[in-house]
Scaffold this motif. Structure first.
Motif, mmCIF file in Angstrom:
data_model
loop_
_atom_site.group_PDB
_atom_site.id
_atom_site.type_symbol
_atom_site.label_atom_id
_atom_site.label_comp_id
_atom_site.label_asym_id
_atom_site.label_seq_id
_atom_site.Cartn_x
_atom_site.Cartn_y
_atom_site.Cartn_z
ATOM 1 N N LYS A 69 0.824 -1.186 0.045
ATOM 2 C CA LYS A 69 -0.042 0.066 0.166
ATOM 3 C C LYS A 69 0.812 1.389 -0.024
ATOM 4 O O LYS A 69 0.337 2.475 -0.110
ATOM 5 C CB LYS A 69 -0.786 -0.129 1.120
ATOM 6 C CG LYS A 69 -0.063 0.165 2.771
ATOM 7 C CD LYS A 69 -1.111 -0.226 3.776
ATOM 8 C CE LYS A 69 -0.369 0.043 4.968
ATOM 9 N NZ LYS A 69 -1.139 -0.261 6.141
ATOM 10 N N TYR A 90 -8.030 12.100 1.954
ATOM 11 C CA TYR A 90 -8.055 10.636 2.314
ATOM 12 C C TYR A 90 -7.252 10.369 3.433
ATOM 13 O O TYR A 90 -6.130 10.990 3.817
ATOM 14 C CB TYR A 90 -7.455 9.980 0.954
ATOM 15 C CG TYR A 90 -8.406 9.725 -0.052
ATOM 16 C CD1 TYR A 90 -9.597 8.932 0.013
ATOM 17 C CD2 TYR A 90 -8.222 10.498 -1.248
ATOM 18 C CE1 TYR A 90 -10.434 9.255 -1.309
ATOM 19 C CE2 TYR A 90 -8.903 10.336 -2.200
ATOM 20 C CZ TYR A 90 -10.121 9.619 -2.176
ATOM 21 O OH TYR A 90 -10.796 9.490 -3.608
ATOM 22 N N GLU A 94 -7.200 4.899 3.352
ATOM 23 C CA GLU A 94 -8.027 5.150 2.227
ATOM 24 C C GLU A 94 -7.400 5.096 0.826
ATOM 25 O O GLU A 94 -7.992 5.516 -0.259
ATOM 26 C CB GLU A 94 -9.067 6.152 2.304
ATOM 27 C CG GLU A 94 -10.022 6.038 3.575
ATOM 28 C CD GLU A 94 -10.869 7.305 3.984
ATOM 29 O OE1 GLU A 94 -11.904 7.261 3.963
ATOM 30 O OE2 GLU A 94 -10.137 8.678 3.938
ATOM 31 N N ILE A 95 -6.019 4.883 0.897
ATOM 32 C CA ILE A 95 -5.266 5.005 -0.217
ATOM 33 C C ILE A 95 -4.418 3.503 -0.495
ATOM 34 O O ILE A 95 -4.110 3.005 0.347
ATOM 35 C CB ILE A 95 -4.430 6.252 -0.363
ATOM 36 C CG1 ILE A 95 -3.545 6.231 0.888
ATOM 37 C CG2 ILE A 95 -5.086 7.430 -0.442
ATOM 38 C CD1 ILE A 95 -2.286 6.962 0.802
ATOM 39 N N THR A 96 -4.221 3.436 -1.639
ATOM 40 C CA THR A 96 -3.401 2.180 -1.946
ATOM 41 C C THR A 96 -2.593 2.494 -3.207
ATOM 42 O O THR A 96 -2.736 3.533 -3.821
ATOM 43 C CB THR A 96 -4.179 0.797 -2.195
ATOM 44 O OG1 THR A 96 -3.209 -0.079 -2.194
ATOM 45 C CG2 THR A 96 -4.833 1.085 -3.617
ATOM 46 N N ALA A 108 -9.105 -3.848 -8.041
ATOM 47 C CA ALA A 108 -10.222 -3.341 -7.605
ATOM 48 C C ALA A 108 -11.156 -4.231 -8.002
ATOM 49 O O ALA A 108 -12.297 -4.697 -7.293
ATOM 50 C CB ALA A 108 -10.484 -2.066 -8.237
ATOM 51 N N LEU A 233 -13.810 5.225 -6.376
ATOM 52 C CA LEU A 233 -12.287 4.798 -6.410
ATOM 53 C C LEU A 233 -11.567 5.809 -7.319
ATOM 54 O O LEU A 233 -11.880 5.641 -8.759
ATOM 55 C CB LEU A 233 -11.838 3.319 -6.535
ATOM 56 C CG LEU A 233 -10.527 2.969 -6.827
ATOM 57 C CD1 LEU A 233 -10.220 2.845 -4.873
ATOM 58 C CD2 LEU A 233 -10.391 1.534 -7.340
ATOM 59 N N TYR A 251 -2.037 4.431 -8.268
ATOM 60 C CA TYR A 251 -2.316 4.627 -6.987
ATOM 61 C C TYR A 251 -3.749 5.144 -6.939
ATOM 62 O O TYR A 251 -4.343 5.402 -7.987
ATOM 63 C CB TYR A 251 -1.629 5.728 -5.989
ATOM 64 C CG TYR A 251 -1.464 6.944 -6.488
ATOM 65 C CD1 TYR A 251 -2.581 7.942 -6.287
ATOM 66 C CD2 TYR A 251 -0.586 7.581 -7.492
ATOM 67 C CE1 TYR A 251 -2.500 9.270 -6.673
ATOM 68 C CE2 TYR A 251 -0.305 8.757 -7.938
ATOM 69 C CZ TYR A 251 -1.429 9.766 -7.616
ATOM 70 O OH TYR A 251 -1.362 11.093 -8.143
ATOM 71 N N LYS A 256 -12.493 2.454 2.497
ATOM 72 C CA LYS A 256 -11.679 1.766 3.238
ATOM 73 C C LYS A 256 -11.849 0.146 2.925
ATOM 74 O O LYS A 256 -10.647 -0.605 2.793
ATOM 75 C CB LYS A 256 -12.000 1.894 4.874
ATOM 76 C CG LYS A 256 -11.201 2.718 5.458
ATOM 77 C CD LYS A 256 -11.466 2.893 6.895
ATOM 78 C CE LYS A 256 -11.377 4.368 7.474
ATOM 79 N NZ LYS A 256 -11.828 4.685 8.684
ATOM 80 N N ILE A 259 -10.380 -0.572 -0.382
ATOM 81 C CA ILE A 259 -8.754 -0.323 -0.380
ATOM 82 C C ILE A 259 -8.216 -1.729 0.470
ATOM 83 O O ILE A 259 -7.312 -2.217 0.116
ATOM 84 C CB ILE A 259 -8.342 0.903 0.555
ATOM 85 C CG1 ILE A 259 -8.926 2.079 -0.375
ATOM 86 C CG2 ILE A 259 -6.958 0.883 0.703
ATOM 87 C CD1 ILE A 259 -8.169 2.412 -1.757
ATOM 88 N N ASN A 263 -5.533 -4.547 -1.089
ATOM 89 C CA ASN A 263 -4.255 -4.715 -0.302
ATOM 90 C C ASN A 263 -4.072 -6.116 -0.024
ATOM 91 O O ASN A 263 -2.933 -6.664 -0.186
ATOM 92 C CB ASN A 263 -4.182 -3.981 0.925
ATOM 93 C CG ASN A 263 -4.153 -2.412 0.815
ATOM 94 O OD1 ASN A 263 -3.673 -1.808 -0.236
ATOM 95 N ND2 ASN A 263 -4.160 -1.540 1.828
#
Ligand code: PMP
Ligand code: GLU
Length: 401
Positions: A69, A90, A94-96, A108, A233, A251, A256, A259, A263
């Motif tokens: 991540k 974010y 909330e990010i990857t 996704a 997303l 990215y 959440k 994401i 991950n």
């Protein structure tokens, strides 16, 4: 022998943009006079400061496993980028990060799609959307978007295509292959439809965000309609803006639970993109951004020349794109005509084969992007090559009878 391959793999085809580009470059390497306009990548080098950040990462021993991540520095850089450029806030969970924007879409869809779930894909589309959907057991719902509407989906078209099986809507602005960009008010109208369907997720592919011309301003859906942020997303990457296609980093910011699921897939597949790429991407996102303006000045010069010249070619009409580095001309006027060798041009694929065989022009036929009769020319090539290419296309069209 029964087929040893999986149903999944038999459902998809290789990426045509990747394969046409490889084939055309191989022809050039063999000494053939081919102008390769199939590339989906900037022709500029990765800026020096970013190169050096990568080199320093190797020298400093940033060469071990890193979290998929993103490293702490990269996560912070991405959070700051979304805040600075898109007014999106974010949190870290909330990010990857993934091995390119393409890999973000893959993660996704793998994380969310059940068999038969539908993905609405406005056409013309980037070639990988339907195939990644199929790989994830989903069903692509292709919605053809008229040239008269700048190849964009209308709120009406969207609403008509939403069913109780719709899982995702794909939105790509600026678009590959058309270069069309959704305005604030167009996104607002699309959002007003989506608000009525709370089960639909939205993937906005913003990878060409920085490549935009004149007074057009980039907006992303979750910024335009914050009520949709908890099911959007927002995808981005370093490939296009920072000329880092070979480094492989994309990215995303999003809910959440999605994401975390992405991950999980990453931890059982690629682990992460390279630690060196992550370090270079921190510099890309945090460092000086001035070269983007310089690149866009150059791209715009080429775009204007290419559009002007293609409109001089008999049977072709080409609209002016507002972003990215592609034109998507209409070749309807060439269909039904005969080549000097007596072959009838029946499709955009025939037309592109004709251009390759007679003039050494390698572009991508429109059918690959789900909408004919068109073709995609990438103007991520030098002005001189593009001028030569336009002359050859004009010549090829002139010779059709
Ligand atoms: N989205 C679009 C629309 C693209 O054109 C590309 C370029 N291949 C990508 C996503 C993915 O790019 P990358 O995997 O290099 O980040
Ligand atoms: N996105 C680029 C293109 O459309 C790169 C190739 C690919 O990944 O499909 O040509």
């Amino acid at each position: 022998m029964t087929d040893i391959l999986s149903n999944k793999i038999n459902r998809i085809k290789p990426s045509l943009t990747v394969s046409i580009n490889i084939k055309a470059n191989a022809m050039r390497a063999e000494g053939k006079d081919v102008l390769v306009l199939a590339a989906g990548e900037p022709d500029f080098d990765t800026p020096k400061n970013i190169q050096n950040a990568g080199i320093n990462a190797i020298k400093n021993g940033d060469t071990r496993y890193v979290p998929g991540k993103g490293t702490k520095n990269l996560q912070e850089a991405i959070i700051n980028k979304f805040k600075r450029d898109n007014e999106l806030i974010y949190e870290k969970d909330e990010i990857t990060v993934a091995v390119g924007g393409k890999n973000i879409i893959y993660n996704a869809f793998m994380a969310t799609i059940n068999e038969g779930d539908e993905v609405i894909i406005p056409a013309p589309f980037w070639v990988s959307y339907p195939d990644i959907t199929l790989l994830a057991d989903g069903k692509p719902i292709i919605v053809k978007c008229d040239e008269e509407n700048d190849f964009k989906i209308t709120p009406d078209q969207l609403e008509k295509n939403i069913t109780d099986k719709t899982k995702w809507l794909m939105l790509n602005s600026p678009s590959n292959p058309t270069g069309s960009t959704y305005t604030f008010s167009e996104l607002k109208e699309i959002a007003s439809v989506l608000i009525k369907f709370p089960n639909v997720l939205i993937l906005t592919d913003d990878i060409y965000e920085k490549i935009i011309y004149e007074n057009n301003k980039f907006y992303t859906l979750a910024q335009v309609e914050p009520k949709l942020k908890n099911r959007t997303l927002t995808l981005n990457g370093v490939s296009k803006a920072y000329c880092m296609t070979g480094w492989r980093l994309g990215y995303a910011g999003g809910p959440k639970n999605i994401i975390a699921a992405m991950n999980k897939i990453q931890s059982q597949s690629t682990t992460s993109t390279s630690s060196i790429t992550m370090a270079a991407s921190v510099e890309a996102l945090n460092g000086n951004q001035d070269f983007i303006i310089a690149h866009n000045v150059e791209f715009k010069k080429r775009r204007d020349m290419v559009v002007k010249n293609l409109n001089l070619a008999k049977g072709i009409s080409c609209s002016l794109p507002t972003g990215a580095f592609y034109v998507y001309p209409n070749c309807q006027g060439c269909l039904g005509k005969k080549t000097e060798k007596g072959k009838i041009i029946n499709s955009d694929e025939d037309f592109m084969n004709y251009l390759l065989e007679t003039e050494g022009i390698a572009g991508v036929h429109g059918e690959a992007f789900g909408m004919s009769p068109y073709f995609r020319i990438s103007y991520a090539a030098s002005y001189e090559i593009l001028e030569d290419a336009c002359k050859r296309i004009i010549n090829a069209c002139e010779k059709l009878i």
